[in-house]
Design an enzyme around this catalytic site. Sequence first.
Site, PDB file in Angstrom:
ATOM      1  N   LYS A 140       1.232  -7.165   0.005  1.00 19.13           N
ATOM      2  CA  LYS A 140       0.858  -7.062  -1.406  1.00 19.13           C
ATOM      3  C   LYS A 140       1.573  -5.928  -2.135  1.00 19.13           C
ATOM      4  CE  LYS A 140      -3.570  -5.009  -0.270  1.00 19.13           C
ATOM      5  NZ  LYS A 140      -3.173  -3.644   0.058  1.00 19.13           N
TER       6      LYS A 140
ATOM      7  N   LYS B 144       5.021   2.415   7.949  1.00 18.72           N
ATOM      8  CA  LYS B 144       4.844   3.044   6.632  1.00 18.72           C
ATOM      9  C   LYS B 144       5.563   4.378   6.545  1.00 18.72           C
ATOM     10  CE  LYS B 144       0.921   0.645   4.871  1.00 18.72           C
ATOM     11  NZ  LYS B 144      -0.414   0.616   4.370  1.00 18.72           N
TER      12      LYS B 144
ATOM     13  N   LYS C 103       5.973  -9.776   7.320  1.00 19.31           N
ATOM     14  CA  LYS C 103       4.759 -10.365   6.735  1.00 19.31           C
ATOM     15  C   LYS C 103       4.783 -10.273   5.202  1.00 19.31           C
ATOM     16  CE  LYS C 103       1.518  -6.659   6.245  1.00 19.31           C
ATOM     17  NZ  LYS C 103       0.170  -6.250   6.114  1.00 19.31           N
TER      18      LYS C 103
HETATM   19  N1  AQP Z   1       0.679 -11.622   5.304  1.00 21.92           N
HETATM   20  C1  AQP Z   1      -0.585 -11.653   5.679  1.00 21.92           C
HETATM   21  N2  AQP Z   1      -1.071 -12.718   6.350  1.00 21.92           N
HETATM   22  C2  AQP Z   1      -2.380 -12.758   6.718  1.00 21.92           C
HETATM   23  N3  AQP Z   1      -3.277 -11.772   6.474  1.00 21.92           N
HETATM   24  C3  AQP Z   1      -2.825 -10.698   5.815  1.00 21.92           C
HETATM   25  N4  AQP Z   1      -3.428  -9.577   5.402  1.00 21.92           N
HETATM   26  C4  AQP Z   1      -2.516  -8.802   4.773  1.00 21.92           C
HETATM   27  N5  AQP Z   1      -1.319  -9.408   4.742  1.00 21.92           N
HETATM   28  C5  AQP Z   1      -1.467 -10.585   5.383  1.00 21.92           C
HETATM   29  C6  AQP Z   1      -4.835  -9.250   5.596  1.00 21.92           C
HETATM   30  O1  AQP Z   1      -5.366  -8.876   4.333  1.00 21.92           O
HETATM   31  C7  AQP Z   1      -6.290  -7.797   4.499  1.00 21.92           C
HETATM   32  C8  AQP Z   1      -5.868  -6.641   3.632  1.00 21.92           C
HETATM   33  O2  AQP Z   1      -4.748  -6.023   4.229  1.00 21.92           O
HETATM   34  P1  AQP Z   1      -3.886  -4.883   3.608  1.00 21.92           P
HETATM   35  O3  AQP Z   1      -4.705  -4.116   2.614  1.00 21.92           O
HETATM   36  O4  AQP Z   1      -3.229  -4.128   4.711  1.00 21.92           O
HETATM   37  O5  AQP Z   1      -2.834  -5.775   2.813  1.00 21.92           O
HETATM   38  P2  AQP Z   1      -1.276  -5.847   2.885  1.00 21.92           P
HETATM   39  O6  AQP Z   1      -0.890  -7.018   2.034  1.00 21.92           O
HETATM   40  O7  AQP Z   1      -0.814  -5.824   4.272  1.00 21.92           O
HETATM   41  O8  AQP Z   1      -0.926  -4.511   2.172  1.00 21.92           O
HETATM   42  P3  AQP Z   1       0.416  -3.685   2.223  1.00 21.92           P
HETATM   43  O9  AQP Z   1       1.517  -4.446   1.614  1.00 21.92           O
HETATM   44  O10 AQP Z   1       0.597  -3.149   3.593  1.00 21.92           O
HETATM   45  O11 AQP Z   1       0.118  -2.637   1.165  1.00 21.92           O
HETATM   46  P4  AQP Z   1      -0.633  -1.290   1.290  1.00 21.92           P
HETATM   47  O12 AQP Z   1      -0.030  -0.598   2.433  1.00 21.92           O
HETATM   48  O13 AQP Z   1      -0.332  -0.639  -0.001  1.00 21.92           O
HETATM   49  O14 AQP Z   1      -2.093  -1.619   1.474  1.00 21.92           O
HETATM   50  C9  AQP Z   1      -6.291  -7.455   5.976  1.00 21.92           C
HETATM   51  O15 AQP Z   1      -7.376  -8.101   6.601  1.00 21.92           O
HETATM   52  C10 AQP Z   1      -4.993  -8.001   6.450  1.00 21.92           C
HETATM   53  O16 AQP Z   1      -5.029  -8.311   7.823  1.00 21.92           O
END
Ligand code: AQP
Length: 338
Positions: free
Chosen positions: A198, A113, A195
Amino acid sequence: MKKQTLLSGIAPSGRLTLGNYLGAIRNWVARQDQYKCFFPLVDLHAVTVRQDPTTFADRCRDFVALYLACGVNPQTSVVFAQSHVAEHCELAWILQCYTQVGELNRMTQYKDKSRRNKGDMNAGLFSYPVLMAADIVLYKADLVPVGEDQRQHLELTRDVAGRFNGLFGDVFPIPEAYIPDSGARVMSLQDPTKKMSKSDTVAANVIALLDDPTDVARKIKRCVTDSGNEIVVREDKPGVSNLLNILAAVTETTTAALENEYVGQGYGRLKSDVADAVIALLEPIQARFSDLRSDELALDAMLAAGALEAGKTARRTVQEVHGALGFIPKSSRVGPRA
Ligand code: AQP
């Protein structure tokens, strides 16, 4: 017998994806009768990156409505906004004092990040895993269902909780991660070495839970596959491996069974089967979402009830922590100011 406690939350940034569902939410729902569950919307985590205040509350309600549409039952599970329970921040501060800077420096998500947020390297990005540790131990969670990407943060939580217990007695249970066999790491559709995320701003990389069926079919049809035509999970075939993993997770089978089924078939058939399976999964979720989301008062009231209940547990834990640290107990008798 007293139920064990389960906690898991998602930061309301970007749009909830198929990865969030398969890696996290689906596993919450499957366990909610067996455990005492807390499902916070971890909005304090979301402000580590800039959020637009004019749309943030709406996005938060979208996320909560999606939790419910995916099957979280607010009658039995405690659903609430992290920002409504002030003890999260209070405990995070205390735990920061028992976390080493070197430990936080090693977090791969922080490194990643900070590369992406060069213009805003705020301290929240750095200390985020401690807030996450506080979220978990505040409710004395035994189990935390997460995707693979959160394994390192869970390890840190275990280390910090263990260190605190070592100094002050058994205050916190040491939480276990639950990482699913399939769906733990759903990858980006256009770059399957990354990965699915979101907060990815490239829509073609992501299947959002609220994408309409035409978009889902189009994104899967256009997703990156690999050279050759074998349909197998293999390191040199990240695109096909991702599709097989998604299909296995959505249809609750194994990738080995799918490899057998697709011998001699082309990528076109695989993609169309993945699209059909994902659309069939999302359609009922989307229908429930639109009902739930249309009643904002009911959503807000549910969050208020959740915060009330979560707050009771949270206060008890913080008082116990204060006691362990030797703070002056707050008297229940208010006397004249000296
Ligand atoms: N690609 C993925 N595959 C399986 N599990 C996932 N999780 C996230 N991405 C995957 C799981 O979802 C929960 C929330 O995780 P998060 O808030 O870190 O979501 P993210 O999509 O990974 O978010 P970003 O893109 O990193 O955005 P920000 O930094 O803005 O929050 C967790 O249980 C995670 O393991």
